[in-house]
Design a protein around this motif. Structure first.
Motif, PDB file in Angstrom:
ATOM      1  N   VAL A 264       0.856  -1.183   0.000  1.00  0.00           N
ATOM      2  CA  VAL A 264       0.000   0.000   0.000  1.00  0.00           C
ATOM      3  C   VAL A 264       0.896   1.239   0.000  1.00  0.00           C
ATOM      4  O   VAL A 264       1.745   1.385   0.892  1.00  0.00           O
ATOM      5  N   PRO A 265       0.756   2.153  -0.957  1.00  0.00           N
ATOM      6  CA  PRO A 265       1.593   3.369  -0.976  1.00  0.00           C
ATOM      7  C   PRO A 265       1.208   4.331   0.152  1.00  0.00           C
ATOM      8  O   PRO A 265       0.116   4.224   0.718  1.00  0.00           O
ATOM      9  N   THR A 266       2.108   5.242   0.471  1.00  0.00           N
ATOM     10  CA  THR A 266       1.820   6.260   1.485  1.00  0.00           C
ATOM     11  C   THR A 266       1.557   7.598   0.808  1.00  0.00           C
ATOM     12  O   THR A 266       2.045   7.867  -0.293  1.00  0.00           O
ATOM     13  N   ILE A 267       0.793   8.434   1.489  1.00  0.00           N
ATOM     14  CA  ILE A 267       0.539   9.802   1.031  1.00  0.00           C
ATOM     15  C   ILE A 267       0.650  10.743   2.224  1.00  0.00           C
ATOM     16  O   ILE A 267       0.523  10.331   3.365  1.00  0.00           O
ATOM     17  N   ASP A 268       0.922  11.998   1.915  1.00  0.00           N
ATOM     18  CA  ASP A 268       1.006  13.049   2.952  1.00  0.00           C
ATOM     19  C   ASP A 268       1.936  12.688   4.103  1.00  0.00           C
ATOM     20  O   ASP A 268       1.535  12.753   5.270  1.00  0.00           O
ATOM     21  N   PRO A 269       3.189  12.315   3.872  1.00  0.00           N
ATOM     22  CA  PRO A 269       3.907  12.399   2.608  1.00  0.00           C
ATOM     23  C   PRO A 269       3.983  11.058   1.867  1.00  0.00           C
ATOM     24  O   PRO A 269       3.825   9.995   2.469  1.00  0.00           O
ATOM     25  N   ALA A 270       4.278  11.161   0.565  1.00  0.00           N
ATOM     26  CA  ALA A 270       4.593   9.968  -0.230  1.00  0.00           C
ATOM     27  C   ALA A 270       6.002   9.507   0.125  1.00  0.00           C
ATOM     28  O   ALA A 270       6.888  10.324   0.395  1.00  0.00           O
ATOM     29  N   SER A 271       6.216   8.200   0.152  1.00  0.00           N
ATOM     30  CA  SER A 271       7.540   7.650   0.457  1.00  0.00           C
ATOM     31  C   SER A 271       8.270   7.376  -0.855  1.00  0.00           C
ATOM     32  O   SER A 271       8.087   6.336  -1.488  1.00  0.00           O
ATOM     33  N   THR A 272       9.084   8.314  -1.268  1.00  0.00           N
ATOM     34  CA  THR A 272       9.833   8.185  -2.515  1.00  0.00           C
ATOM     35  C   THR A 272      11.303   8.503  -2.255  1.00  0.00           C
ATOM     36  O   THR A 272      11.640   9.219  -1.304  1.00  0.00           O
ATOM     37  N   ARG A 273      12.149   7.982  -3.105  1.00  0.00           N
ATOM     38  CA  ARG A 273      13.574   8.288  -2.998  1.00  0.00           C
ATOM     39  C   ARG A 273      14.129   8.505  -4.399  1.00  0.00           C
ATOM     40  O   ARG A 273      13.799   7.774  -5.334  1.00  0.00           O
ATOM     41  N   ASP A 274      14.955   9.519  -4.522  1.00  0.00           N
ATOM     42  CA  ASP A 274      15.587   9.845  -5.800  1.00  0.00           C
ATOM     43  C   ASP A 274      16.897   9.074  -5.927  1.00  0.00           C
ATOM     44  O   ASP A 274      17.747   9.121  -5.036  1.00  0.00           O
ATOM     45  N   ILE A 275      17.043   8.361  -7.039  1.00  0.00           N
ATOM     46  CA  ILE A 275      18.247   7.567  -7.298  1.00  0.00           C
ATOM     47  C   ILE A 275      19.150   8.349  -8.255  1.00  0.00           C
ATOM     48  O   ILE A 275      18.692   8.819  -9.303  1.00  0.00           O
ATOM     49  N   SER A 276      20.419   8.497  -7.888  1.00  0.00           N
ATOM     50  CA  SER A 276      21.362   9.263  -8.701  1.00  0.00           C
ATOM     51  C   SER A 276      22.700   8.551  -8.783  1.00  0.00           C
ATOM     52  O   SER A 276      23.032   7.720  -7.932  1.00  0.00           O
ATOM     53  N   ALA A 277      23.455   8.892  -9.823  1.00  0.00           N
ATOM     54  CA  ALA A 277      24.839   8.431  -9.954  1.00  0.00           C
ATOM     55  C   ALA A 277      25.768   9.597  -9.637  1.00  0.00           C
ATOM     56  O   ALA A 277      25.432  10.760  -9.919  1.00  0.00           O
ATOM     57  N   VAL A 278      26.914   9.305  -9.045  1.00  0.00           N
ATOM     58  CA  VAL A 278      27.896  10.346  -8.741  1.00  0.00           C
ATOM     59  C   VAL A 278      29.274   9.892  -9.225  1.00  0.00           C
ATOM     60  O   VAL A 278      29.612   8.708  -9.155  1.00  0.00           O
ATOM     61  N   HIS A 279      30.029  10.854  -9.755  1.00  0.00           N
ATOM     62  CA  HIS A 279      31.420  10.566 -10.123  1.00  0.00           C
ATOM     63  C   HIS A 279      32.226  11.849  -9.990  1.00  0.00           C
ATOM     64  O   HIS A 279      31.660  12.946  -9.922  1.00  0.00           O
ATOM     65  N   ARG A 280      33.536  11.718  -9.935  1.00  0.00           N
ATOM     66  CA  ARG A 280      34.390  12.891  -9.813  1.00  0.00           C
ATOM     67  C   ARG A 280      34.436  13.652 -11.134  1.00  0.00           C
ATOM     68  O   ARG A 280      34.501  13.048 -12.209  1.00  0.00           O
TER      69      ARG A 280
END
Length: 313
Positions: A264-280
């Motif tokens: 079941v998803p959550t709202i107020d707040p939504a449970s989301t995470r941003d996925i990113s790549a990092v390099h020098r």
């Protein structure tokens, strides 16, 4: 001549706070790291570390060496990348890319990507180490890894040094996992107040996932009530299957729930995470890194905006 590998070890000792922790991060033995530091002290003629409590810290000379070596190491890395870029382009990408990534992205994204990259670039070698986002950023920033994959939940901070480049990949969603007989199983979405009385299984206190769970319950007294702790989301699913606890589990890398569990998803707040790549930034032109990063971006495209059916609850 100053041994730059030993300087890298000194930088790691400074960051980790002890020789043992630095050795673990570097994949060396504590004895090997100690010998590198002692050799560096003999070469420079000054003490570089001093004991502070149970750990160690840089002396003034050690701090000067670490700070002064940063642009030198970065320039050497740019030179290495330029040499690779200057090689006649016959379509072959070779070399080694050291990757650090969190567990669910290893399972849900990297595993299929590694096979595709091996077919496209047989001469490209990829080394993968599992690590939490904070550690991943430190590993990439210090030169111990070339490419990192990190996640950031909601407003939970993840500090990125200026010399790192961030490439957004996609947004992942986490759902509350409950047993099918649970009173909340029929809800279309859940708010913090709906879950205030629940018992939880969660990751350890030091993780970003756990910090987000606390942030989710801001303003709700006494929640979350943590009953079990485990770093493996597969364990969270099995514990939720008993009906004794509920869990917040990301969709990325999540296996089938089977007939016993409901997401079941959550709202107020939504449970989301941003996925990113990092390099020098100094590695931006390295063909091996460019190939690995391009593959990451390509494999992430179907997941953007929730279009990847594998991300469905």
């Amino acid at each position: 001549m100053i041994d730059l590998d030993a300087v890298q070890s000194l930088r790691t000792v400074a960051r980790e706070g002890s020789v043992a922790a630095a050795a673990s991060a570097l994949g060396f033995t504590p004895s090997a790291v100690s010998q590198q530091i002692k050799r560096l002290e003999r070469e420079t003629g000054v003490s570089l570390l001093e004991r502070v409590g149970r750990g160690v810290a840089l002396t003034a000379a050690g701090t000067h060496l670490v700070v002064g070596s940063s642009p030198i190491l970065a320039e050497l890395e740019r030179l290495r990348a330029d040499l690779h870029a200057a090689t006649p382009d016959d379509g072959t990408v070779s070399g080694e890319v050291r990757i650090a990534a969190f567990s669910t992205v290893v399972r849900g994204l990297l595993a299929p990507l590694l096979g595709d990259l091996a077919e496209q670039h047989p001469a490209l070698r990829l080394l993968v180490r599992e690590s939490e986002p904070w550690e991943t950023v430190a590993l990439v920033a210090s030169g111990q890894r070339d490419l990192g994959i990190v996640h950031q939940w909601g407003g939970v901070a993840l500090s990125i040094p200026d010399h790192l480049v961030v490439t957004p990949l996609f947004t992942d969603v986490a759902d509350v996992i409950v047993h099918r007989d649970h009173p909340l199983a029929g809800h279309a979405a859940l708010r913090p107040g709906d879950l205030a009385a629940e018992q939880w299984v969660a990751t350890f206190e030091t993780t970003i996932c756990r910090q987000w769970l606390r942030r989710f319950f801001d303003g709700v007294g006494g929640a979350p009530r943590i009953r079990y702790e485990s770093m493996e989301f597969e364990n969270h699913l099995e514990l939720a299957r008993t009906g004794a606890v509920v869990a917040l589990v990301p969709r990325l890398g999540r296996g089938p729930l089977g007939p016993d569990l409901v997401a079941v998803p959550t709202i107020d707040p939504a449970s989301t995470r941003d996925i990113s790549a990092v390099h020098r930034r100094s590695q931006a032109d390295a063909p091996a890194l460019r190939a690995a990063l391009a593959a990451l971006v390509s494999h992430s495209e179907p997941r953007r905006d929730g279009h990847d059916r594998r991300s469905a609850p």
